[in-house]
Enzyme design. Structure first.
Site, PDB file in Angstrom:
ATOM      1  N   CYS A 224       0.716  -0.634   0.226  1.00 17.16           N
ATOM      2  CA  CYS A 224      -0.052  -0.263   0.411  1.00 17.16           C
ATOM      3  C   CYS A 224       0.436   0.952   0.202  1.00 17.16           C
ATOM      4  O   CYS A 224       0.533   2.151  -0.019  1.00 17.16           O
ATOM      5  CB  CYS A 224      -0.829  -0.302   1.401  1.00 17.16           C
ATOM      6  SG  CYS A 224      -2.023  -1.620   1.286  1.00 17.16           S
TER       7      CYS A 224
ATOM      8  N   ASN B 139      -9.930  -0.134  -0.507  1.00 16.08           N
ATOM      9  CA  ASN B 139      -8.704  -0.064  -0.788  1.00 16.08           C
ATOM     10  C   ASN B 139      -7.889  -0.490  -2.057  1.00 16.08           C
ATOM     11  O   ASN B 139      -8.401  -1.601  -1.954  1.00 16.08           O
ATOM     12  CB  ASN B 139      -8.141  -1.154   0.770  1.00 16.08           C
ATOM     13  CG  ASN B 139      -6.611  -0.341   0.898  1.00 16.08           C
ATOM     14  OD1 ASN B 139      -5.325  -0.936  -0.350  1.00 16.08           O
ATOM     15  ND2 ASN B 139      -6.309  -1.212   1.949  1.00 16.08           N
TER      16      ASN B 139
ATOM     17  N   HIS C  31      -3.443   7.129   1.744  1.00 18.01           N
ATOM     18  CA  HIS C  31      -3.970   6.577   1.324  1.00 18.01           C
ATOM     19  C   HIS C  31      -5.204   6.079   2.205  1.00 18.01           C
ATOM     20  O   HIS C  31      -5.147   5.793   3.247  1.00 18.01           O
ATOM     21  CB  HIS C  31      -2.884   4.740   2.198  1.00 18.01           C
ATOM     22  CG  HIS C  31      -2.991   3.482   1.851  1.00 18.01           C
ATOM     23  ND1 HIS C  31      -3.826   3.199   0.654  1.00 18.01           N
ATOM     24  CD2 HIS C  31      -3.454   2.527   2.618  1.00 18.01           C
ATOM     25  CE1 HIS C  31      -3.834   1.859   0.269  1.00 18.01           C
ATOM     26  NE2 HIS C  31      -4.317   1.487   1.794  1.00 18.01           N
TER      27      HIS C  31
HETATM   28  O1  UT7 Z   1      -4.009  -1.129   3.399  1.00 19.37           O
HETATM   29  C1  UT7 Z   1      -2.904  -1.941   4.551  1.00 19.37           C
HETATM   30  C2  UT7 Z   1      -3.818  -1.199   5.567  1.00 19.37           C
HETATM   31  N1  UT7 Z   1      -4.797  -1.738   6.088  1.00 19.37           N
HETATM   32  C3  UT7 Z   1      -5.139  -1.089   6.716  1.00 19.37           C
HETATM   33  O2  UT7 Z   1      -4.737   0.244   7.442  1.00 19.37           O
HETATM   34  C4  UT7 Z   1      -6.451  -2.335   7.650  1.00 19.37           C
HETATM   35  C5  UT7 Z   1      -6.701  -1.796   9.030  1.00 19.37           C
HETATM   36  N2  UT7 Z   1      -7.984  -1.561   9.789  1.00 19.37           N
HETATM   37  C6  UT7 Z   1      -8.607  -2.072   9.964  1.00 19.37           C
HETATM   38  O3  UT7 Z   1      -9.253  -1.498   8.677  1.00 19.37           O
HETATM   39  C7  UT7 Z   1     -10.116  -2.354  10.758  1.00 19.37           C
HETATM   40  O4  UT7 Z   1      -9.198  -2.883  11.698  1.00 19.37           O
HETATM   41  C8  UT7 Z   1     -10.774  -3.502   9.927  1.00 19.37           C
HETATM   42  C9  UT7 Z   1     -12.160  -2.935   8.713  1.00 19.37           C
HETATM   43  C10 UT7 Z   1      -9.850  -4.370   9.000  1.00 19.37           C
HETATM   44  C11 UT7 Z   1     -11.431  -4.697  10.680  1.00 19.37           C
HETATM   45  O5  UT7 Z   1     -11.831  -3.223  12.314  1.00 19.37           O
HETATM   46  P1  UT7 Z   1     -12.472  -3.210  13.875  1.00 19.37           P
HETATM   47  O6  UT7 Z   1     -13.228  -3.037  14.086  1.00 19.37           O
HETATM   48  O7  UT7 Z   1     -10.366  -3.777  13.621  1.00 19.37           O
HETATM   49  O8  UT7 Z   1     -12.439  -4.982  14.115  1.00 19.37           O
HETATM   50  P2  UT7 Z   1     -12.409  -6.395  14.480  1.00 19.37           P
HETATM   51  O9  UT7 Z   1     -11.736  -6.779  13.519  1.00 19.37           O
HETATM   52  O10 UT7 Z   1     -11.526  -5.972  15.517  1.00 19.37           O
HETATM   53  O11 UT7 Z   1     -13.132  -7.098  14.142  1.00 19.37           O
HETATM   54  C12 UT7 Z   1     -14.859  -6.966  15.230  1.00 19.37           C
HETATM   55  C13 UT7 Z   1     -16.473  -7.657  15.249  1.00 19.37           C
HETATM   56  C14 UT7 Z   1     -15.856  -9.391  15.369  1.00 19.37           C
HETATM   57  O12 UT7 Z   1     -16.422 -10.102  15.170  1.00 19.37           O
HETATM   58  P3  UT7 Z   1     -15.857 -10.592  17.440  1.00 19.37           P
HETATM   59  O13 UT7 Z   1     -15.111 -11.873  17.074  1.00 19.37           O
HETATM   60  O14 UT7 Z   1     -16.124  -8.943  18.101  1.00 19.37           O
HETATM   61  O15 UT7 Z   1     -17.189 -11.418  17.306  1.00 19.37           O
HETATM   62  C15 UT7 Z   1     -15.072 -10.027  13.379  1.00 19.37           C
HETATM   63  O16 UT7 Z   1     -14.794 -10.966  13.449  1.00 19.37           O
HETATM   64  O17 UT7 Z   1     -16.463  -8.048  13.671  1.00 19.37           O
HETATM   65  C16 UT7 Z   1     -16.368  -9.207  13.137  1.00 19.37           C
HETATM   66  N3  UT7 Z   1     -16.259  -8.509  11.376  1.00 19.37           N
HETATM   67  C17 UT7 Z   1     -16.678  -9.038  10.659  1.00 19.37           C
HETATM   68  N4  UT7 Z   1     -17.727  -8.573  10.866  1.00 19.37           N
HETATM   69  C18 UT7 Z   1     -19.417  -8.746   9.894  1.00 19.37           C
HETATM   70  C19 UT7 Z   1     -14.709  -8.793  10.723  1.00 19.37           C
HETATM   71  N5  UT7 Z   1     -15.271  -8.538   9.370  1.00 19.37           N
HETATM   72  C20 UT7 Z   1     -16.762  -8.705   9.491  1.00 19.37           C
HETATM   73  C21 UT7 Z   1     -17.606  -8.202   8.184  1.00 19.37           C
HETATM   74  N6  UT7 Z   1     -18.911  -8.277   8.453  1.00 19.37           N
HETATM   75  N7  UT7 Z   1     -17.122  -8.185   7.246  1.00 19.37           N
END
Ligand code: UT7
Length: 326
Positions: free
Chosen positions: A116, A283, A253
């Site tokens: 990225c 992204n 980004h």
């Molecule tokens: O470009 C390269 C750099 N990449 C980034 O900068 C990405 C950085 N990270 C992020 O943008 C965020 O961490 C995410 C969008 C990937 C995830 O958001 P989050 O608020 O950090 O969520 P999380 O990973 O802590 O997950 C929270 C919950 C989980 O469920 P439980 O374990 O709490 O029951 C996940 O399983 O959200 C769940 N979850 C989803 N639910 C519905 C994860 N993906 C999804 C989804 N739909 N697509």
């Protein structure tokens, strides 16, 4: 006064493939919802390249638009650097394929693999040629088909990425070494290979011979993003000799609206100065910054003379920022 050579952006262009995939489309294949994706990321849709559309085709379209905006033709191009992590082939480089498809003369062409951060790395690398008089007309391109790397059963990643390409034309321009000069004024690049496990693709030529799928510990990456990016932005502004407050447009980004907001807040950047395309593009990795730049230029917000601050973080981990006066 001493004259200084600068790498000046003389043209900008972006290209998005036709197919649009909405959050509701993805909710048909994984357990997710439009509400979750919008609330956690700001993403509403992404574009997807056709099966017969390799990343070089996307890059070529963006490059044509950037060359037209610069009033240059492929005959003028003597350097092509493509930031990509999704090449057509293992080799040759996408840059040489772009060179062939555009019909550019013999010159220098290679890819930069910083995921990225690819566009920020590529632009900073091109400066080493253009500002030293080794290139008179360079194409710097960020181009990706990230949808090809998705595991379509992993809702934590497959909803986040899209395809596209953006390009700039760089030409040498004489300045007086002050911050009033047009061109690349400063940059800061960083990498921390110890954090590979946070974001990587689990395949490759010399490991398992597979293309592999993108794997990410999203919340860990998120945690590093705001701190790392902010430090690099301050370092790039220092390298350029400006204050972050002097920046006209912040072009981050486009990974997640919450990261954009967090960095802007930490640096005291007014949200009205932030170019955000994450809702429409998702992204697009190395393509996201030049695509956002192209959008801001096309809709008239970004004007010649404006100071642009671009930043990114991605797999590696790699991150960085650069300051350009358009
Ligand atoms: O470009 C390269 C750099 N990449 C980034 O900068 C990405 C950085 N990270 C992020 O943008 C965020 O961490 C995410 C969008 C990937 C995830 O958001 P989050 O608020 O950090 O969520 P999380 O990973 O802590 O997950 C929270 C919950 C989980 O469920 P439980 O374990 O709490 O029951 C996940 O399983 O959200 C769940 N979850 C989803 N639910 C519905 C994860 N993906 C999804 C989804 N739909 N697509």
């Amino acid at each position: 006064m001493t004259k200084v050579m600068r790498s000046v952006v003389t043209g900008v262009g972006g290209y998005l493939p036709d197919e649009v995939v909405t959050n509701n489309d993805l909710a048909q294949i994984v357990d997710t919802s439009d509400e979750w994706i919008v609330e956690r990321t700001g993403i509403r849709q992404r574009h997807r390249a056709g099966a017969d559309q390799p990343v070089s085709d996307l890059a070529v379209e963006a490059a044509k638009r950037a060359l037209a905006a610069a009033g240059r033709s492929p005959d003028d191009v003597d350097l092509i650097i493509v930031g990509t992590t999704t090449p057509d082939l293992t080799f040759p480089a996408v840059a040489t394929i772009v060179q062939r498809k555009l019909g550019c003369p013999v010159g220098v062409a290679f890819d930069v693999q910083a995921v990225c951060s690819g566009f920020v790395y590529a632009l900073s690398t091109a400066d080493g040629f253009v500002a030293r008089g080794r290139s008179k007309c360079a194409l710097v391109i960020g181009a990706e088909t990230m949808t090809r790397l998705m595991d379509w059963t992993d809702r934590g990643t497959c909803v986040l990425f899209g395809d596209g390409a953006g390009a700039v034309v760089l030409e040498p321009g004489e300045g007086d070494g002050s911050t009033a000069d047009r061109g690349l004024l400063g940059f800061a690049l960083r990498a921390d290979g110890a954090k590979q496990d946070l974001l990587y693709v689990d395949g490759g030529v010399s490991s398992n011979g597979q293309i592999g799928h993108l794997r990410m510990q999203g919340n860990q990456v998120f945690r590093h993003a705001v701190v790392n990016i902010s430090e690099a932005v301050i370092a790039a502004a220092g390298d350029a000799g400006i204050e972050v407050a002097d920046v006209d447009w912040f072009i981050p980004h486009q990974a997640n609206q919450r990261i954009l907001d967090g960095v802007a807040r930490r640096l005291g950047i007014d949200e009205a100065k932030v170019i955000s395309t994450v809702a429409e593009h998702a992204n697009t990795s190395a393509a996201s910054i030049p695509l956002a730049l192209a959008k801001g230029v096309e809709d008239g917000r970004i004007e010649p003379g404006d100071v642009l601050l671009m930043e990114a973080m991605g797999g590696g981990l790699t991150w960085g920022a650069c300051v350009v006066r358009l």
